[in-house]
Every structure is written in C-alpha cells, then in structure tokens.
Design a protein around this motif. Structure first.
Motif, PDB file in Angstrom:
ATOM      1  N   GLY A   7       0.825  -1.210   0.000  1.00 37.59           N
ATOM      2  CA  GLY A   7       0.000   0.000   0.000  1.00 37.59           C
ATOM      3  C   GLY A   7       0.859   1.260   0.000  1.00 37.59           C
ATOM      4  N   THR A   8       1.924   1.262   0.788  1.00 44.41           N
ATOM      5  CA  THR A   8       2.840   2.403   0.833  1.00 44.41           C
ATOM      6  C   THR A   8       3.532   2.596  -0.508  1.00 44.41           C
ATOM      7  OG1 THR A   8       3.223   1.998   3.192  1.00 44.41           O
ATOM      8  CG2 THR A   8       4.815   3.400   2.062  1.00 44.41           C
ATOM      9  N   LEU A  13       4.192   5.508  -5.661  1.00 45.24           N
ATOM     10  CA  LEU A  13       4.123   5.428  -7.118  1.00 45.24           C
ATOM     11  C   LEU A  13       3.077   6.397  -7.666  1.00 45.24           C
ATOM     12  CD1 LEU A  13       5.159   4.011  -9.643  1.00 45.24           C
ATOM     13  CD2 LEU A  13       3.407   2.274  -9.316  1.00 45.24           C
ATOM     14  N   LEU A  14       1.930   6.500  -7.011  1.00 46.98           N
ATOM     15  CA  LEU A  14       0.875   7.420  -7.424  1.00 46.98           C
ATOM     16  C   LEU A  14       1.349   8.882  -7.322  1.00 46.98           C
ATOM     17  CD1 LEU A  14      -2.076   7.845  -8.294  1.00 46.98           C
ATOM     18  CD2 LEU A  14      -2.647   7.942  -5.854  1.00 46.98           C
ATOM     19  N   ILE A  15       2.025   9.216  -6.231  1.00 45.30           N
ATOM     20  CA  ILE A  15       2.525  10.584  -6.041  1.00 45.30           C
ATOM     21  C   ILE A  15       3.567  10.926  -7.103  1.00 45.30           C
ATOM     22  CG2 ILE A  15       3.890  12.067  -4.498  1.00 45.30           C
ATOM     23  CD1 ILE A  15       2.412  10.664  -2.150  1.00 45.30           C
ATOM     24  N   ALA A  17       3.945   9.532 -10.107  1.00 39.61           N
ATOM     25  CA  ALA A  17       3.290   9.598 -11.418  1.00 39.61           C
ATOM     26  C   ALA A  17       2.513  10.908 -11.559  1.00 39.61           C
ATOM     27  CB  ALA A  17       2.364   8.398 -11.612  1.00 39.61           C
ATOM     28  N   LEU A  18       1.804  11.295 -10.527  1.00 43.26           N
ATOM     29  CA  LEU A  18       1.048  12.548 -10.558  1.00 43.26           C
ATOM     30  C   LEU A  18       1.990  13.750 -10.689  1.00 43.26           C
ATOM     31  CD1 LEU A  18      -1.733  13.837 -10.372  1.00 43.26           C
ATOM     32  CD2 LEU A  18      -1.455  13.908  -7.903  1.00 43.26           C
ATOM     33  N   SER A  19       3.090  13.744  -9.934  1.00 43.54           N
ATOM     34  CA  SER A  19       4.066  14.838 -10.010  1.00 43.54           C
ATOM     35  C   SER A  19       4.695  14.922 -11.395  1.00 43.54           C
ATOM     36  CB  SER A  19       5.172  14.639  -8.975  1.00 43.54           C
ATOM     37  OG  SER A  19       4.639  14.657  -7.682  1.00 43.54           O
ATOM     38  N   ALA A  20       5.056  13.792 -11.965  1.00 43.19           N
ATOM     39  CA  ALA A  20       5.650  13.776 -13.297  1.00 43.19           C
ATOM     40  C   ALA A  20       4.653  14.286 -14.333  1.00 43.19           C
ATOM     41  CB  ALA A  20       6.125  12.373 -13.653  1.00 43.19           C
ATOM     42  N   SER A  21       3.415  13.883 -14.220  1.00 48.99           N
ATOM     43  CA  SER A  21       2.392  14.324 -15.173  1.00 48.99           C
ATOM     44  C   SER A  21       2.189  15.835 -15.100  1.00 48.99           C
ATOM     45  CB  SER A  21       1.059  13.622 -14.891  1.00 48.99           C
ATOM     46  OG  SER A  21       1.204  12.235 -15.032  1.00 48.99           O
ATOM     47  N   VAL A  22       2.101  16.366 -13.900  1.00 48.04           N
ATOM     48  CA  VAL A  22       1.930  17.807 -13.732  1.00 48.04           C
ATOM     49  C   VAL A  22       3.153  18.553 -14.271  1.00 48.04           C
ATOM     50  CG1 VAL A  22       1.764  19.670 -12.019  1.00 48.04           C
ATOM     51  CG2 VAL A  22       0.322  17.641 -11.797  1.00 48.04           C
ATOM     52  N   GLY A  23       4.351  18.056 -13.979  1.00 48.79           N
ATOM     53  CA  GLY A  23       5.575  18.686 -14.466  1.00 48.79           C
ATOM     54  C   GLY A  23       5.655  18.688 -15.985  1.00 48.79           C
TER      55      GLY A  23
END
Length: 169
Positions: A7-8, A13-15, A17-23
């Motif tokens: 879960g951790t 991984l979600l954080i 991926a989200l950061s890379a997408s926003v960047g």
C-alpha cells in the motif's frame, strides 16, 4: 492500524506519477521545443557576447568588506533611500542619492564631481530592498567603473553597532 508495504509503495508510485504528469504538462512547450532541437538552435543563433560592449554588473559586498573599505577611506558610500529615511538614520559618512533623483538624470546621477575610477558603494534598506542595485546600475551606465552594492544595507550596519548618523546630507 499498520499499512502494508504494498500500500505504501502504491501511494509513492501514485505521487511520483502525478508529479511527473503535472511537471510534463506545465513544461510541455519547453519540452516540445527541446525535443525538436529548437532551444539549441536559438542558443546557436544568439550573438556572441562582445566584451568590449559589455556593461559590468555591480558586485555585491558584505558587511566586513564595506567596513574595511570605509575604514581605509577607499570608497564613497551612497544611500539610495529617500531623503526622509536618510534623515531618520544612515551610515555615518554616506551621501544621500535617492534612486528617483538619480533616475531623473541617469547620464549624470551624482551632483558632486567624482572621478570615474572612484569606488562607489550603494546601499538601502537591506536584502529585501533593490533600490541600491538599481542605483548601482545607473552609476555603471553613467561611466563609473568600480560600483558595489552593500546588500545588508542600513539595518545590518546599524544592528552590527557601527557608526550611524541622523539628519540631512
């Protein structure tokens, strides 16, 4: 309640991926230009800096450097703050040259005759004040070769216990 390692790992991984997408989304124009080679092409097309035409940037000085130059009488100190602020308190021996006043006649900002090779130190209200840097740039453009900016300004000087004065210039 304990989280399991899976879960951790998924949260991390979600954080990521989200950061890379926003960047990527935020910088898409820059990244697209770089991918096409346009950034490099613009850099190559830019004219080379000509040292003969280059204007020197005023150099920053710290408290100890300013104190040493003043003690040795090797520099003139210019206060870029308003006349009111200057009268309320300034570094002892400084001349008041408010930025607005210097900006009115940028080809000849100083009213007193000062040799072009003289060392000039500008200051204002400390690190958050940029008037001293702007005044220094005006002085450089006017032909003064040795222009410095005391970034700590009046507050740092006063707080260090060095000589201050009150009143007009």
């Amino acid at each position: 309640m304990k989280k399991n390692w899976l879960g951790t790992a998924l949260e991390i991984l979600l954080i990521v991926a989200l950061s890379a997408s926003v960047g990527i989304a935020w910088n898409r124009t820059l990244l697209t230009s770089a991918w096409r080679g346009e950034v490099a092409a613009r850099a190559e097309a830019a004219p080379a800096a000509n040292p003969a035409n280059a204007v020197a940037e005023p150099m920053p000085l710290g408290l100890m450097q300013v104190k040493e130059l003043l003690d040795a009488k090797q520099a003139m100190l210019l206060d870029a703050r308003s006349t009111t602020s200057f009268a309320e308190g300034h570094i002892k021996g400084a001349l008041n040259l408010p930025l607005e006043e210097a900006g009115r006649n940028p080809s000849r900002p100083l009213q007193v005759k000062v040799p072009a090779e003289a060392s000039l130190i500008t200051y204002c209200n400390g690190f958050s004040c940029h008037d001293s840097m702007e005044l220094a740039k005006i002085l450089v453009k006017a032909g003064y070769a040795n222009v410095y900016v005391y970034e700590g300004g009046f507050p740092e000087w006063r707080d260090a216990g060095y000589p201050v004065a009150k009143g007009g210039s």
